[in-house]
Motif scaffolding. Structure first.
Motif, PDB file in Angstrom:
ATOM      1  N   LEU A 129       0.939  -1.129  -0.131  1.00 24.71           N
ATOM      2  CA  LEU A 129       0.108  -0.052   0.005  1.00 24.71           C
ATOM      3  C   LEU A 129       0.983   1.190  -0.036  1.00 24.71           C
ATOM      4  CD1 LEU A 129      -1.417  -2.100   2.354  1.00 24.71           C
ATOM      5  CD2 LEU A 129      -2.996  -0.417   2.336  1.00 24.71           C
ATOM      6  N   ASP A 130       0.617   2.240  -0.756  1.00 29.88           N
ATOM      7  CA  ASP A 130       1.204   3.521  -0.697  1.00 29.88           C
ATOM      8  C   ASP A 130      -0.092   4.202  -0.260  1.00 29.88           C
ATOM      9  OD1 ASP A 130       3.728   3.200  -2.092  1.00 29.88           O
ATOM     10  OD2 ASP A 130       2.600   3.127  -4.044  1.00 29.88           O
ATOM     11  N   VAL A 131       0.409   4.719   1.034  1.00 30.84           N
ATOM     12  CA  VAL A 131      -0.607   5.545   1.957  1.00 30.84           C
ATOM     13  C   VAL A 131      -0.689   6.887   1.603  1.00 30.84           C
ATOM     14  CG1 VAL A 131      -1.291   5.963   4.336  1.00 30.84           C
ATOM     15  CG2 VAL A 131      -0.172   3.738   3.805  1.00 30.84           C
ATOM     16  N   LEU A 132      -1.919   7.325   1.472  1.00 29.88           N
ATOM     17  CA  LEU A 132      -2.190   8.832   1.019  1.00 29.88           C
ATOM     18  C   LEU A 132      -1.597   9.883   1.793  1.00 29.88           C
ATOM     19  CD1 LEU A 132      -3.255  10.781  -1.261  1.00 29.88           C
ATOM     20  CD2 LEU A 132      -5.604  10.361  -0.055  1.00 29.88           C
ATOM     21  N   ASP A 133      -2.133   9.602   3.237  1.00 31.46           N
ATOM     22  CA  ASP A 133      -1.955  10.619   4.108  1.00 31.46           C
ATOM     23  C   ASP A 133      -2.237  10.132   5.513  1.00 31.46           C
ATOM     24  OD1 ASP A 133      -4.766  10.409   4.741  1.00 31.46           O
ATOM     25  OD2 ASP A 133      -5.229  12.195   3.654  1.00 31.46           O
ATOM     26  N   GLN A 134      -1.828  11.061   6.505  1.00 30.94           N
ATOM     27  CA  GLN A 134      -1.730  10.535   7.927  1.00 30.94           C
ATOM     28  C   GLN A 134      -3.146  10.002   8.555  1.00 30.94           C
ATOM     29  OE1 GLN A 134       0.801  10.360   9.861  1.00 30.94           O
ATOM     30  NE2 GLN A 134       2.063  11.020   8.244  1.00 30.94           N
ATOM     31  N   ASP A 135      -4.331  10.326   7.913  1.00 34.65           N
ATOM     32  CA  ASP A 135      -5.443   9.797   8.206  1.00 34.65           C
ATOM     33  C   ASP A 135      -5.621   8.319   7.785  1.00 34.65           C
ATOM     34  OD1 ASP A 135      -6.374  12.203   9.531  1.00 34.65           O
ATOM     35  OD2 ASP A 135      -7.402  12.825   7.379  1.00 34.65           O
ATOM     36  N   ALA A 136      -5.071   8.094   6.504  1.00 32.33           N
ATOM     37  CA  ALA A 136      -5.182   6.746   6.058  1.00 32.33           C
ATOM     38  C   ALA A 136      -4.070   5.806   6.781  1.00 32.33           C
ATOM     39  CB  ALA A 136      -4.846   6.835   4.461  1.00 32.33           C
ATOM     40  N   LEU A 137      -2.918   6.391   6.905  1.00 33.88           N
ATOM     41  CA  LEU A 137      -1.858   5.785   7.833  1.00 33.88           C
ATOM     42  C   LEU A 137      -2.515   5.221   9.219  1.00 33.88           C
ATOM     43  CD1 LEU A 137       1.096   4.764   7.704  1.00 33.88           C
ATOM     44  CD2 LEU A 137       1.510   6.850   8.753  1.00 33.88           C
ATOM     45  N   ALA A 138      -3.140   5.996   9.899  1.00 36.73           N
ATOM     46  CA  ALA A 138      -3.819   5.682  11.280  1.00 36.73           C
ATOM     47  C   ALA A 138      -4.877   4.540  11.029  1.00 36.73           C
ATOM     48  CB  ALA A 138      -4.401   6.820  11.740  1.00 36.73           C
ATOM     49  N   PHE A 139      -5.694   4.653   9.983  1.00 29.55           N
ATOM     50  CA  PHE A 139      -6.629   3.633   9.710  1.00 29.55           C
ATOM     51  C   PHE A 139      -5.785   2.286   9.284  1.00 29.55           C
ATOM     52  CE2 PHE A 139      -8.576   1.236   6.214  1.00 29.55           C
ATOM     53  CZ  PHE A 139      -9.805   0.785   6.777  1.00 29.55           C
ATOM     54  N   TYR A 140      -4.813   2.314   8.520  1.00 24.59           N
ATOM     55  CA  TYR A 140      -4.218   0.929   8.283  1.00 24.59           C
ATOM     56  C   TYR A 140      -3.373   0.544   9.530  1.00 24.59           C
ATOM     57  CZ  TYR A 140      -5.312   1.776   3.548  1.00 24.59           C
ATOM     58  OH  TYR A 140      -5.860   1.849   2.282  1.00 24.59           O
ATOM     59  N   HIS A 141      -2.888   1.447  10.468  1.00 24.14           N
ATOM     60  CA  HIS A 141      -2.265   1.040  11.741  1.00 24.14           C
ATOM     61  C   HIS A 141      -3.155   0.548  12.806  1.00 24.14           C
ATOM     62  CE1 HIS A 141       1.895   1.615  10.807  1.00 24.14           C
ATOM     63  NE2 HIS A 141       1.726   2.960  10.553  1.00 24.14           N
ATOM     64  N   SER A 142      -4.528   0.948  12.482  1.00 24.35           N
ATOM     65  CA  SER A 142      -5.686   0.140  13.362  1.00 24.35           C
ATOM     66  C   SER A 142      -5.696  -1.387  13.347  1.00 24.35           C
ATOM     67  CB  SER A 142      -6.882   0.791  13.429  1.00 24.35           C
ATOM     68  OG  SER A 142      -7.514   0.585  11.905  1.00 24.35           O
ATOM     69  N   PHE A 143      -5.126  -1.731  11.989  1.00 18.92           N
ATOM     70  CA  PHE A 143      -4.816  -3.319  11.823  1.00 18.92           C
ATOM     71  C   PHE A 143      -3.720  -3.861  12.107  1.00 18.92           C
ATOM     72  CE2 PHE A 143      -8.125  -1.504   9.121  1.00 18.92           C
ATOM     73  CZ  PHE A 143      -9.302  -2.117   9.369  1.00 18.92           C
ATOM     74  N   ASP A 144      -3.451  -5.011  12.567  1.00 18.05           N
ATOM     75  CA  ASP A 144      -2.111  -5.272  13.324  1.00 18.05           C
ATOM     76  C   ASP A 144      -1.166  -5.876  12.497  1.00 18.05           C
ATOM     77  OD1 ASP A 144      -2.728  -4.244  15.756  1.00 18.05           O
ATOM     78  OD2 ASP A 144      -3.437  -6.149  16.644  1.00 18.05           O
ATOM     79  N   PHE A 145      -1.670  -6.214  11.210  1.00 19.12           N
ATOM     80  CA  PHE A 145      -0.961  -6.876  10.285  1.00 19.12           C
ATOM     81  C   PHE A 145       0.058  -6.211   9.206  1.00 19.12           C
ATOM     82  CE2 PHE A 145      -5.431  -7.223   9.420  1.00 19.12           C
ATOM     83  CZ  PHE A 145      -5.333  -6.658   7.939  1.00 19.12           C
ATOM     84  N   PHE A 146      -0.125  -5.193   9.117  1.00 21.68           N
ATOM     85  CA  PHE A 146       0.721  -4.225   8.195  1.00 21.68           C
ATOM     86  C   PHE A 146       2.161  -4.072   8.756  1.00 21.68           C
ATOM     87  CE2 PHE A 146      -3.656  -3.000   6.803  1.00 21.68           C
ATOM     88  CZ  PHE A 146      -3.552  -3.427   5.473  1.00 21.68           C
ATOM     89  N   LEU A 147       3.175  -4.257   7.862  1.00 20.12           N
ATOM     90  CA  LEU A 147       4.383  -3.909   8.286  1.00 20.12           C
ATOM     91  C   LEU A 147       4.858  -2.827   7.375  1.00 20.12           C
ATOM     92  CD1 LEU A 147       5.710  -7.648   7.882  1.00 20.12           C
ATOM     93  CD2 LEU A 147       5.133  -6.480   9.947  1.00 20.12           C
ATOM     94  N   PRO A 148       5.911  -1.861   7.839  1.00 15.77           N
ATOM     95  CA  PRO A 148       6.586  -1.144   7.169  1.00 15.77           C
ATOM     96  C   PRO A 148       7.276  -1.582   5.866  1.00 15.77           C
ATOM     97  CG  PRO A 148       7.723  -1.239   9.054  1.00 15.77           C
ATOM     98  CD  PRO A 148       6.735  -2.324   9.247  1.00 15.77           C
ATOM     99  N   LEU A 149       7.209  -1.155   4.788  1.00 13.30           N
ATOM    100  CA  LEU A 149       7.839  -1.770   3.764  1.00 13.30           C
ATOM    101  C   LEU A 149       9.209  -1.115   3.404  1.00 13.30           C
ATOM    102  CD1 LEU A 149       7.672  -3.611   1.236  1.00 13.30           C
ATOM    103  CD2 LEU A 149       6.922  -1.845  -0.115  1.00 13.30           C
ATOM    104  N   THR A 150       9.686   0.021   3.803  1.00 10.02           N
ATOM    105  CA  THR A 150      10.653   0.383   3.526  1.00 10.02           C
ATOM    106  C   THR A 150      11.144   1.785   4.633  1.00 10.02           C
ATOM    107  OG1 THR A 150       9.837   2.458   2.283  1.00 10.02           O
ATOM    108  CG2 THR A 150      10.530   0.483   0.881  1.00 10.02           C
ATOM    109  N   ASP A 151      11.898   2.572   4.594  1.00  8.59           N
ATOM    110  CA  ASP A 151      12.113   3.554   5.564  1.00  8.59           C
ATOM    111  C   ASP A 151      10.958   4.446   5.452  1.00  8.59           C
ATOM    112  OD1 ASP A 151      14.453   2.313   6.627  1.00  8.59           O
ATOM    113  OD2 ASP A 151      15.823   3.492   5.472  1.00  8.59           O
ATOM    114  N   ASN A 152      10.117   4.553   4.431  1.00 11.77           N
ATOM    115  CA  ASN A 152       9.070   5.558   4.017  1.00 11.77           C
ATOM    116  C   ASN A 152       7.844   5.015   5.152  1.00 11.77           C
ATOM    117  OD1 ASN A 152       7.119   7.166   3.500  1.00 11.77           O
ATOM    118  ND2 ASN A 152       7.567   6.720   1.279  1.00 11.77           N
ATOM    119  N   PRO A 153       7.432   5.669   6.123  1.00 11.10           N
ATOM    120  CA  PRO A 153       6.311   5.032   6.697  1.00 11.10           C
ATOM    121  C   PRO A 153       4.906   5.127   5.981  1.00 11.10           C
ATOM    122  CG  PRO A 153       6.784   7.359   7.515  1.00 11.10           C
ATOM    123  CD  PRO A 153       7.824   7.146   6.562  1.00 11.10           C
ATOM    124  N   MET A 154       4.828   5.846   4.769  1.00  8.97           N
ATOM    125  CA  MET A 154       3.793   5.611   3.969  1.00  8.97           C
ATOM    126  C   MET A 154       3.753   4.644   2.958  1.00  8.97           C
ATOM    127  SD  MET A 154       2.432   8.271   5.481  1.00  8.97           S
ATOM    128  CE  MET A 154       1.212   9.126   4.796  1.00  8.97           C
TER     129      MET A 154
END
Length: 178
Positions: free
Chosen positions: A141-166
């Motif tokens: 996932l390429d996360v659009l913004d901080q709101d979307a990032l908070a949404f995806y982080h509410s699920f426990d299975f996503f890992l950071p792909l790179t040093d880019n938190p988005m």
């Protein structure tokens, strides 16, 4: 407003212009590019159509409206971009890109975001795990913004792909239980 099931986008059957999730890039993609990219066989967009109730004025009465949508595409990544590259070949590996996900503002805060994400991830798992499908190491996932990032982080299975938190990643194997 009865909601049906996710179906492939058919611009003749749904009014994409009435969709408004509050994020212009997500709106613009559905309105301007989703059908064109599907016609070019670049990705697939799935919509959750709904019909307006009898009291709502209709601008396009024969068409349903879009409560939610998502777009999936294939992508490759170099192994160093993945969280555990040690077992992988030195050439790019396939992943499924969750390119777009949007919920119309009329349906915000009703659990439809989680339902849409679950549907997208289940479908990605089906594509990647089916012997007749296309294999993939995971979903990116390429996360659009901080709101979307908070949404995806509410699920426990996503890992950071790179040093880019988005940029997030979920291994296909971890989607089996969805």
């Amino acid at each position: 407003m009865p909601i049906t099931e996710f179906v492939p986008l058919d611009p003749k059957a749904v009014n994409v212009k009435s969709f408004d999730c509050g994020k212009e890039p997500i709106n613009a993609y559905l309105r301007r590019y989703a059908a064109k990219n599907m016609a070019l066989n670049l990705n697939r967009t799935f919509v959750l159509p709904y019909a307006l109730d009898a009291n709502t004025p209709r601008e396009n009465s024969e068409k349903s409206h879009v409560a939610a949508y998502y777009t999936l595409a294939h992508q490759t990544l170099i192994r160093e971009e993945l969280p555990d590259p040690s077992r992988l070949p030195r050439y790019p590996v396939p992943v499924i890109l969750l390119a777009q996900l949007g919920i119309d503002q009329r349906f915000h805060r009703q659990g439809l975001g989680a339902k849409t994400l679950a549907h997208a991830l289940r479908y990605a798992y089906q594509i990647a795990s089916n012997p007749k499908g296309i294999p993939a190491m995971g979903v990116v996932l390429d996360v659009l913004d901080q709101d979307a990032l908070a949404f995806y982080h509410s699920f426990d299975f996503f890992l950071p792909l790179t040093d880019n938190p988005m940029k997030l990643f979920v291994p296909i194997a971890s989607l089996e239980s969805l």
